[in-house]
Every structure is written in structure tokens, then in C-alpha cells.
Motif scaffolding. Structure first.
Motif, PDB file in Angstrom:
ATOM      1  N   ILE A 132      23.196 -48.715  50.659  1.00 43.20           N
ATOM      2  CA  ILE A 132      24.077 -47.588  50.340  1.00 43.20           C
ATOM      3  C   ILE A 132      23.292 -46.283  50.360  1.00 43.20           C
ATOM      4  CG2 ILE A 132      25.540 -46.556  48.570  1.00 43.20           C
ATOM      5  CD1 ILE A 132      26.177 -49.442  47.636  1.00 43.20           C
ATOM      6  N   ALA A 133      22.131 -46.296  49.737  1.00 44.42           N
ATOM      7  CA  ALA A 133      21.310 -45.087  49.676  1.00 44.42           C
ATOM      8  C   ALA A 133      20.913 -44.618  51.072  1.00 44.42           C
ATOM      9  CB  ALA A 133      20.059 -45.360  48.834  1.00 44.42           C
ATOM     10  N   ASN A 137      17.428 -41.371  48.096  1.00 45.39           N
ATOM     11  CA  ASN A 137      16.609 -42.457  47.584  1.00 45.39           C
ATOM     12  C   ASN A 137      17.474 -43.422  46.777  1.00 45.39           C
ATOM     13  OD1 ASN A 137      14.199 -41.355  48.614  1.00 45.39           O
ATOM     14  ND2 ASN A 137      13.992 -40.016  46.818  1.00 45.39           N
ATOM     15  N   ALA A 138      17.094 -44.686  46.791  1.00 46.81           N
ATOM     16  CA  ALA A 138      17.884 -45.691  46.073  1.00 46.81           C
ATOM     17  C   ALA A 138      18.020 -45.349  44.596  1.00 46.81           C
ATOM     18  CB  ALA A 138      17.249 -47.070  46.252  1.00 46.81           C
ATOM     19  N   GLY A 139      16.943 -44.827  44.002  1.00 46.87           N
ATOM     20  CA  GLY A 139      17.002 -44.486  42.588  1.00 46.87           C
ATOM     21  C   GLY A 139      18.017 -43.404  42.265  1.00 46.87           C
ATOM     22  N   SER A 140      18.303 -42.551  43.253  1.00 46.16           N
ATOM     23  CA  SER A 140      19.253 -41.456  43.031  1.00 46.16           C
ATOM     24  C   SER A 140      20.687 -41.962  42.853  1.00 46.16           C
ATOM     25  CB  SER A 140      19.200 -40.474  44.200  1.00 46.16           C
ATOM     26  OG  SER A 140      17.919 -39.896  44.321  1.00 46.16           O
ATOM     27  N   GLU A 169      30.579 -44.134  51.760  1.00 41.35           N
ATOM     28  CA  GLU A 169      29.613 -44.955  52.493  1.00 41.35           C
ATOM     29  C   GLU A 169      29.603 -46.384  51.969  1.00 41.35           C
ATOM     30  OE1 GLU A 169      28.262 -44.145  55.159  1.00 41.35           O
ATOM     31  OE2 GLU A 169      28.444 -41.966  55.191  1.00 41.35           O
ATOM     32  N   SER A 170      29.760 -46.553  50.672  1.00 46.41           N
ATOM     33  CA  SER A 170      29.829 -47.895  50.083  1.00 46.41           C
ATOM     34  C   SER A 170      31.055 -48.629  50.592  1.00 46.41           C
ATOM     35  CB  SER A 170      29.869 -47.812  48.557  1.00 46.41           C
ATOM     36  OG  SER A 170      28.696 -47.237  48.038  1.00 46.41           O
ATOM     37  N   HIS A 203      24.471 -41.261  39.546  1.00 45.97           N
ATOM     38  CA  HIS A 203      25.921 -41.114  39.698  1.00 45.97           C
ATOM     39  C   HIS A 203      26.699 -42.351  39.240  1.00 45.97           C
ATOM     40  CE1 HIS A 203      25.205 -37.478  42.138  1.00 45.97           C
ATOM     41  NE2 HIS A 203      24.182 -38.147  42.653  1.00 45.97           N
ATOM     42  N   TYR A 204      26.120 -43.524  39.431  1.00 47.72           N
ATOM     43  CA  TYR A 204      26.800 -44.768  39.071  1.00 47.72           C
ATOM     44  C   TYR A 204      25.806 -45.726  38.416  1.00 47.72           C
ATOM     45  CZ  TYR A 204      30.301 -42.833  42.169  1.00 47.72           C
ATOM     46  OH  TYR A 204      31.212 -41.991  42.744  1.00 47.72           O
ATOM     47  N   ASP A 205      26.302 -46.511  37.462  1.00 48.38           N
ATOM     48  CA  ASP A 205      25.419 -47.403  36.710  1.00 48.38           C
ATOM     49  C   ASP A 205      24.866 -48.531  37.570  1.00 48.38           C
ATOM     50  OD1 ASP A 205      25.837 -45.921  34.427  1.00 48.38           O
ATOM     51  OD2 ASP A 205      27.476 -47.190  33.695  1.00 48.38           O
TER      52      ASP A 205
END
Length: 205
Positions: A30-31, A37-40, A12-13, A44-46
């Protein structure tokens, strides 16, 4: 096909980056595309840069898988043997398969668009675009044609010039298709005609 969340984030990114550019995409966008959720994302990635870095790794692995499928070796000894025994019919097949990969593989297309969009903003991406779509193919084909010339399989000449003769029309047709100037069928038919004429020009048969 089921995708793990980390893989879906990458795909998706890549889609968003290929449309809006790297700077034009937020973690929130992206989220939303992934459906989390954006926080999720940070599970997975920094950060957004680490997503881009992971996309680079993913695309390198996908291209190596394509080379393996086409039986293009990487080991130096195997490469030399491959070059010395390849014939023009095999070269035709590899050329057509790679062209179709560039033309039809949606992930490959999005990645190329990302590189094109970002090349003037990011020197790393500009270098990657140059290496992936010019320097590496020309270097590979120059060595290939030089070995074929040395082995008497094709006419002698300047191997790098032969590589440019062979490769440049492919990129021109690919660009023409992506700009809507020609159809996919026209692009593929023209590449087949190009490869056939190249064979006629350089073959010693």
C-alpha cells in the motif's frame, strides 16, 4: 483532483484489495502504491483492518451521494410520497443512471470486485455483498412496486416477483460485461430494452 494522503491510501488500498484480496496485500504494498514510507501509513490508520473499515464507510457515503443525486429520499415520510408519485419514466431514468454507476464508476467496480473476492474468506464481507447487491435493492424495489400497484400506476401482482423481474437482468448484464462476454454499449442497450419491456409488461397505460 488533489487527494489527501489518507484518501489516497484508501483508493490505492481498494485497488490492491480488488486485485489481490485483503490477505494478499501488505502495508508495504500500500505504501509503495501511495508513494510513502510504510511507517507513514500508521499516521493515518491503525492497521490494515482499519483501512478496510474506512473503505466501507467511504463506499456507503458515495452510494448515498448517488441516491441524493437521483433524488431518492431517505426520510420515511418523503419515501412514501416519492413512491406514490413516481412514474415509469422517472423509474427508467433512475434505473439507467444506477446501472451506469455500477458499470462505469471505477471505485464502485473495484469495491464490488473486493467483495466478490473476499466473500468466502470473511463473513462480514459476504453479508455486505448480499445486502448491497441483493437484499437492499430487492427490498427497496418491492416496496416501490407494491406502492405503485396500490396506487394503480402498474398492474397488480406479486411486488417482490416484479422486483426480481426488474433487478435480476441488471446484475446478469453487469456480470456478463465484467467477464468480457458483452461490451459496455451492448450492456447499456440491453438494459434500456429490458426496462422498456418491463414497462410494457406492467404498465396499465
Amino acid at each position: 483532483m488533489f487527494l489527501h494522503t489518507s484518501d489516497k491510501i484508501l483508493e490505492e488500498s481498494l485497488t490492491l484489495f480488488s486485485i489481490h484480496g485483503f490477505q494478499g496485500v501488505s502495508v508495504e504494498m500500500i505504501a509503495n502504491a501511495v508513494g510513502i514510507n510504510a511507517g507513514s501509513i500508521y499516521n493515518h490508520y491503525d492497521n490494515k483492518q482499519s483501512i478496510l473499515d474506512a473503505i466501507f464507510v467511504m463506499m456507503k457515503e458515495r452510494y448515498l451521494e448517488r441516491e441524493h443525486y437521483l433524488k431518492i429520499p431517505k426520510n420515511p415520510e418523503q419515501v412514501d410520497d416519492f413512491f406514490r408519485h413516481i412514474n415509469l419514466s422517472h423509474l427508467d431514468l433512475i434505473s439507467e443512471e444506477l446501472f451506469l454507476f455500477y458499470l462505469e464508476d471505477e471505485i464502485e467496480v473495484r469495491f464490488r470486485h473486493l467483495l466478490i473476492i473476499e466473500q468466502f474468506q470473511n463473513p462480514q464481507i459476504a453479508q455486505l455483498l448480499y445486502q448491497r447487491y441483493y437484499a437492499e435493492p430487492i427490498a427497496f424495489q418491492t416496496k416501490l412496486f407494491q406502492t405503485m400497484m396500490d396506487s394503480g400506476l402498474i398492474k397488480e401482482g406479486n411486488a417482490k416477483t416484479a422486483a426480481l423481474h426488474f433487478y435480476a437482468p441488471m446484475m446478469l448484464l453487469l456480470t456478463s460485461y465484467e467477464r468480457g462476454s458483452i461490451t459496455k454499449e451492448e450492456a447499456f442497450n440491453e438494459i434500456r430494452e429490458h426496462v422498456q419491456q418491463f414497462r410494457e409488461l406492467y404498465s396499465k397505460e
